[in-house]
Design an enzyme around this catalytic site. Structure first.
Site, PDB file in Angstrom:
ATOM      1  N   ARG A 120     -41.712 -63.867 134.979  1.00 46.90           N
ATOM      2  CA  ARG A 120     -41.004 -64.740 135.942  1.00 46.90           C
ATOM      3  C   ARG A 120     -39.714 -65.318 135.380  1.00 46.90           C
ATOM      4  NH1 ARG A 120     -46.386 -66.567 137.120  1.00 46.90           N
ATOM      5  NH2 ARG A 120     -47.158 -65.408 138.929  1.00 46.90           N
ATOM      6  N   LYS A 142     -25.234 -61.198 139.370  1.00 47.00           N
ATOM      7  CA  LYS A 142     -25.839 -60.257 140.324  1.00 47.00           C
ATOM      8  C   LYS A 142     -26.543 -59.185 139.504  1.00 47.00           C
ATOM      9  CE  LYS A 142     -23.043 -60.474 144.494  1.00 47.00           C
ATOM     10  NZ  LYS A 142     -22.135 -59.728 145.375  1.00 47.00           N
ATOM     11  N   GLU A 184     -11.651 -52.285 139.755  1.00 46.69           N
ATOM     12  CA  GLU A 184     -12.128 -53.668 139.956  1.00 46.69           C
ATOM     13  C   GLU A 184     -11.074 -54.673 139.471  1.00 46.69           C
ATOM     14  OE1 GLU A 184     -14.753 -54.137 141.743  1.00 46.69           O
ATOM     15  OE2 GLU A 184     -16.455 -52.866 141.171  1.00 46.69           O
ATOM     16  N   LYS A 226     -13.179 -64.197 138.440  1.00 44.51           N
ATOM     17  CA  LYS A 226     -14.591 -64.047 138.792  1.00 44.51           C
ATOM     18  C   LYS A 226     -15.341 -65.351 138.533  1.00 44.51           C
ATOM     19  CE  LYS A 226     -18.441 -61.374 139.512  1.00 44.51           C
ATOM     20  NZ  LYS A 226     -19.063 -60.085 139.530  1.00 44.51           N
ATOM     21  N   GLU A 236     -23.077 -66.229 147.260  1.00 42.40           N
ATOM     22  CA  GLU A 236     -22.319 -65.486 148.269  1.00 42.40           C
ATOM     23  C   GLU A 236     -22.574 -65.962 149.696  1.00 42.40           C
ATOM     24  OE1 GLU A 236     -21.776 -61.289 147.253  1.00 42.40           O
ATOM     25  OE2 GLU A 236     -21.804 -60.834 149.379  1.00 42.40           O
ATOM     26  N   ARG A 240     -17.462 -65.699 147.767  1.00 45.46           N
ATOM     27  CA  ARG A 240     -17.840 -64.600 146.860  1.00 45.46           C
ATOM     28  C   ARG A 240     -17.833 -63.244 147.573  1.00 45.46           C
ATOM     29  NH1 ARG A 240     -22.401 -64.378 142.044  1.00 45.46           N
ATOM     30  NH2 ARG A 240     -21.830 -62.270 141.379  1.00 45.46           N
ATOM     31  N   ASN A 244     -16.151 -58.255 147.350  1.00 43.20           N
ATOM     32  CA  ASN A 244     -16.639 -56.942 147.817  1.00 43.20           C
ATOM     33  C   ASN A 244     -15.571 -56.130 148.527  1.00 43.20           C
ATOM     34  OD1 ASN A 244     -19.391 -57.022 146.991  1.00 43.20           O
ATOM     35  ND2 ASN A 244     -19.691 -58.632 148.501  1.00 43.20           N
ATOM     36  N   HIS A 247     -15.945 -52.391 149.021  1.00 40.37           N
ATOM     37  CA  HIS A 247     -17.318 -52.019 148.674  1.00 40.37           C
ATOM     38  C   HIS A 247     -18.144 -51.541 149.865  1.00 40.37           C
ATOM     39  CE1 HIS A 247     -16.154 -53.825 144.905  1.00 40.37           C
ATOM     40  NE2 HIS A 247     -17.347 -53.654 144.372  1.00 40.37           N
ATOM     41  N   HIS A 251     -19.728 -48.326 148.777  1.00 40.39           N
ATOM     42  CA  HIS A 251     -21.175 -48.130 148.641  1.00 40.39           C
ATOM     43  C   HIS A 251     -21.647 -46.985 149.533  1.00 40.39           C
ATOM     44  CE1 HIS A 251     -22.057 -52.426 146.900  1.00 40.39           C
ATOM     45  NE2 HIS A 251     -21.617 -51.584 145.999  1.00 40.39           N
ATOM     46  N   HIS A 264     -18.781 -45.666 140.409  1.00 37.24           N
ATOM     47  CA  HIS A 264     -18.680 -46.851 141.264  1.00 37.24           C
ATOM     48  C   HIS A 264     -17.206 -47.248 141.470  1.00 37.24           C
ATOM     49  CE1 HIS A 264     -19.619 -50.722 143.044  1.00 37.24           C
ATOM     50  NE2 HIS A 264     -18.875 -51.313 142.135  1.00 37.24           N
TER      51      HIS A 264
HETATM   52  P1  NAD Z   1     -22.096 -47.235 133.620  1.00 37.11           P
HETATM   53  O1  NAD Z   1     -22.910 -48.385 133.212  1.00 37.11           O
HETATM   54  O2  NAD Z   1     -22.797 -46.049 134.157  1.00 37.11           O
HETATM   55  O3  NAD Z   1     -21.195 -46.809 132.386  1.00 37.11           O
HETATM   56  C1  NAD Z   1     -20.325 -45.712 132.519  1.00 37.11           C
HETATM   57  C2  NAD Z   1     -20.582 -44.645 131.434  1.00 37.11           C
HETATM   58  O4  NAD Z   1     -19.990 -45.067 130.196  1.00 37.11           O
HETATM   59  C3  NAD Z   1     -22.037 -44.409 131.129  1.00 37.11           C
HETATM   60  O5  NAD Z   1     -22.229 -43.060 130.818  1.00 37.11           O
HETATM   61  C4  NAD Z   1     -22.245 -45.262 129.882  1.00 37.11           C
HETATM   62  O6  NAD Z   1     -23.353 -44.881 129.126  1.00 37.11           O
HETATM   63  C5  NAD Z   1     -20.958 -45.043 129.148  1.00 37.11           C
HETATM   64  N1  NAD Z   1     -20.547 -46.067 128.207  1.00 37.11           N
HETATM   65  C6  NAD Z   1     -20.748 -47.395 128.294  1.00 37.11           C
HETATM   66  N2  NAD Z   1     -20.068 -48.024 127.328  1.00 37.11           N
HETATM   67  C7  NAD Z   1     -19.449 -47.073 126.597  1.00 37.11           C
HETATM   68  C8  NAD Z   1     -18.580 -47.108 125.477  1.00 37.11           C
HETATM   69  N3  NAD Z   1     -18.169 -48.260 124.951  1.00 37.11           N
HETATM   70  N4  NAD Z   1     -18.137 -45.942 124.969  1.00 37.11           N
HETATM   71  C9  NAD Z   1     -18.508 -44.757 125.537  1.00 37.11           C
HETATM   72  N5  NAD Z   1     -19.303 -44.672 126.627  1.00 37.11           N
HETATM   73  C10 NAD Z   1     -19.758 -45.820 127.148  1.00 37.11           C
HETATM   74  O7  NAD Z   1     -21.015 -47.647 134.724  1.00 37.11           O
HETATM   75  P2  NAD Z   1     -20.104 -48.941 134.904  1.00 37.11           P
HETATM   76  O8  NAD Z   1     -18.898 -48.456 135.566  1.00 37.11           O
HETATM   77  O9  NAD Z   1     -20.005 -49.723 133.655  1.00 37.11           O
HETATM   78  O10 NAD Z   1     -20.955 -49.838 135.914  1.00 37.11           O
HETATM   79  C11 NAD Z   1     -21.209 -49.408 137.224  1.00 37.11           C
HETATM   80  C12 NAD Z   1     -22.409 -50.160 137.743  1.00 37.11           C
HETATM   81  O11 NAD Z   1     -22.115 -51.545 137.788  1.00 37.11           O
HETATM   82  C13 NAD Z   1     -22.814 -49.745 139.140  1.00 37.11           C
HETATM   83  O12 NAD Z   1     -24.207 -49.572 139.190  1.00 37.11           O
HETATM   84  C14 NAD Z   1     -22.409 -50.927 139.991  1.00 37.11           C
HETATM   85  O13 NAD Z   1     -23.206 -51.072 141.125  1.00 37.11           O
HETATM   86  C15 NAD Z   1     -22.567 -52.061 139.032  1.00 37.11           C
HETATM   87  N6  NAD Z   1     -21.768 -53.241 139.357  1.00 37.11           N
HETATM   88  C16 NAD Z   1     -22.380 -54.437 139.375  1.00 37.11           C
HETATM   89  C17 NAD Z   1     -21.668 -55.582 139.624  1.00 37.11           C
HETATM   90  C18 NAD Z   1     -22.342 -56.919 139.557  1.00 37.11           C
HETATM   91  O14 NAD Z   1     -21.730 -57.917 139.944  1.00 37.11           O
HETATM   92  N7  NAD Z   1     -23.551 -56.994 139.050  1.00 37.11           N
HETATM   93  C19 NAD Z   1     -20.290 -55.509 139.857  1.00 37.11           C
HETATM   94  C20 NAD Z   1     -19.679 -54.269 139.830  1.00 37.11           C
HETATM   95  C21 NAD Z   1     -20.430 -53.137 139.578  1.00 37.11           C
HETATM   96  N1  GLY Z   2     -19.097 -57.637 142.182  1.00 37.10           N
HETATM   97  C1  GLY Z   2     -19.178 -58.544 143.277  1.00 37.10           C
HETATM   98  C2  GLY Z   2     -19.813 -59.827 142.943  1.00 37.10           C
HETATM   99  O1  GLY Z   2     -20.199 -60.075 141.819  1.00 37.10           O
HETATM  100  O2  GLY Z   2     -19.968 -60.651 143.797  1.00 37.10           O
END
Ligand code: NAD
Ligand code: GLY
Length: 361
Positions: A120, A142, A184, A226, A236, A240, A244, A247, A251, A264
């Protein structure tokens, strides 16, 4: 190093941004008072950074449990989440054992959700290693996973204890991933900071060349935006949602193509062009500004047209967006560069025109 704060009263936390932070145990030790942690990472990031981080912490008397997950958006699901729970339970991790997310947004989102739900709730720390994660996903709490029917549909708002964005880790990132992160970054300029958008126009080449001071500025400015938005509207209910931008379309692209087919950030880029096009059709931004926005994404090497999923498929997938309220789609659109708004009043014919104009034949 620059340190920002996400101001959420007793849940406030620091975002440290700088080069070489992974060699500075003093940034992590205050968050590991019980001398044990689990580091969640993946098979790509582990060979690059896990061993040195573990050794650094072990030298400070910390017991480290490494948890290695498969790499990729297609693994951001319940099955992979189960691997985290399995490791934590097998090694009898307690409520006092913080989880460290070491990786990109996929690792950060999944680790955060595991932390929100294991026993939890246990503390967690974000160590984002992609540009996208450093400017966006590691900040704001998030967390979650995908469902086959929709992106990020299962999750929780759950804030980390700290964020450590080590710019040096970006040196090993693939060019395509760096560019995805820039989508982003551009987003913040578009939704709330014309000066930053202009700075990006002037400094895009430096960012693509991984100039450390340009990256430090862009990451700090993005995190500042942010942090301000999250502090004002953590869950949100208002502002907030503006984060998006692009998005709703993006998405739909990710889900429609199958997770992992489009990055993404790439989907957000094409989606943002669609949002700009729609804003122009509504008479809000000029054709010149729409072209200016498209040009910056093109210079960043990002896609400016969506894939040919078919208009009906786009509409069906966009109908699953988390912003849908009372069955009505809501869009983040631009009144000008630097000023985004949430709108539920989009004439269906204009939306169809945008979908026709902004996807591949
Ligand atoms: P990812 O986590 O898949 O990383 C991209 C690639 O780079 C992967 O293959 C990873 O293993 C590799 N990698 C990571 N760090 C590295 C490094 N330093 N050197 C070499 N390779 C490396 O993708 P991302 O673009 O980081 O994240 C996308 C995700 O984030 C999506 O699932 C999206 O929905 C999510 N997201 C969440 C929020 C939020 O607010 N929580 C906001 C935006 C995106
Ligand atoms: N990436 C959008 C948010 O964090 O609200």
């Amino acid at each position: 190093m620059k340190t920002l704060t996400v101001g959420l009263a007793e849940r406030s936390y620091p975002i440290h941004i700088g080069s070489g932070l992974l060699s500075r145990p003093e940034l992590l030790l205050p968050h590991l008072p019980h001398k044990k942690t689990a580091i969640v990472t993946n098979t790509v990031v582990a060979p690059l950074y896990l061993e040195s981080l573990s050794a650094l912490l072990q030298a400070q008397g910390i017991t480290v449990l490494p948890i290695l997950l498969p790499d990729g958006e297609q693994y951001k699901n319940t099955e992979t989440l189960g691997l985290i729970y399995q490791a934590l339970l097998t090694h009898r991790c307690e409520r006092t054992t913080p989880l460290i997310a070491l990786g990109g947004g996929v690792i950060g989102d999944m680790t955060g959700y595991a932390a929100a739900t294991y026993l939890r709730g246990v503390p967690f720390i974000q160590i984002p290693t992609t540009l996208l994660a450093q400017v966006d996903s590691s900040v704001g709490g998030k967390t979650g996973i995908n469902h086959t029917l929709g992106k990020n549909m299962i999750g929780a708002f759950y804030q980390p204890q700290a964020v450590l964005a080590d710019i040096t880790t970006l040196n090993t990132l693939a060019d395509q991933e760096l560019r995805a992160g820039l989508a982003e970054v551009i987003k913040y300029g578009l939704i709330r900071d014309l000066d930053f958008f202009q700075w990006l126009e002037q400094n895009m080449d430096k960012l693509l060349a991984r100039d450390a001071s340009a990256l430090q500025y862009a990451i700090t400015c993005s995190c500042q935006h942010k942090a301000e938005v999250v502090a004002a509207d953590e869950r949100e209910s208002g502002e907030r949602a503006l984060l998006n931008l692009g998005h709703t379309f993006g998405h739909a692209i990710e889900t429609g193509m199958g997770y992992g087919e489009w990055l993404h950030g790439e989907a957000v880029a094409a989606g943002t062009i669609m949002a700009a096009d729609l804003s122009c059709r509504l008479g809000w931004i000029s054709a010149q500004d729409t072209a200016r926005i498209r040009s910056l994404f093109e210079r960043a090497g990002l896609p400016v047209l969506g894939p040919a999923l078919g208009e009906e498929k786009y509409l069906q997938l966009m109908g699953l967006d988390k912003k849908v309220a009372g069955g009505k789609m809501r869009f983040i659109l631009l009144k000008s560069i630097g000023h985004a708004v949430l709108s539920a009043d989009v004439p269906p014919n204009l939306l169809r025109q945008t979908l026709a104009a902004c996807v591949h034949d």
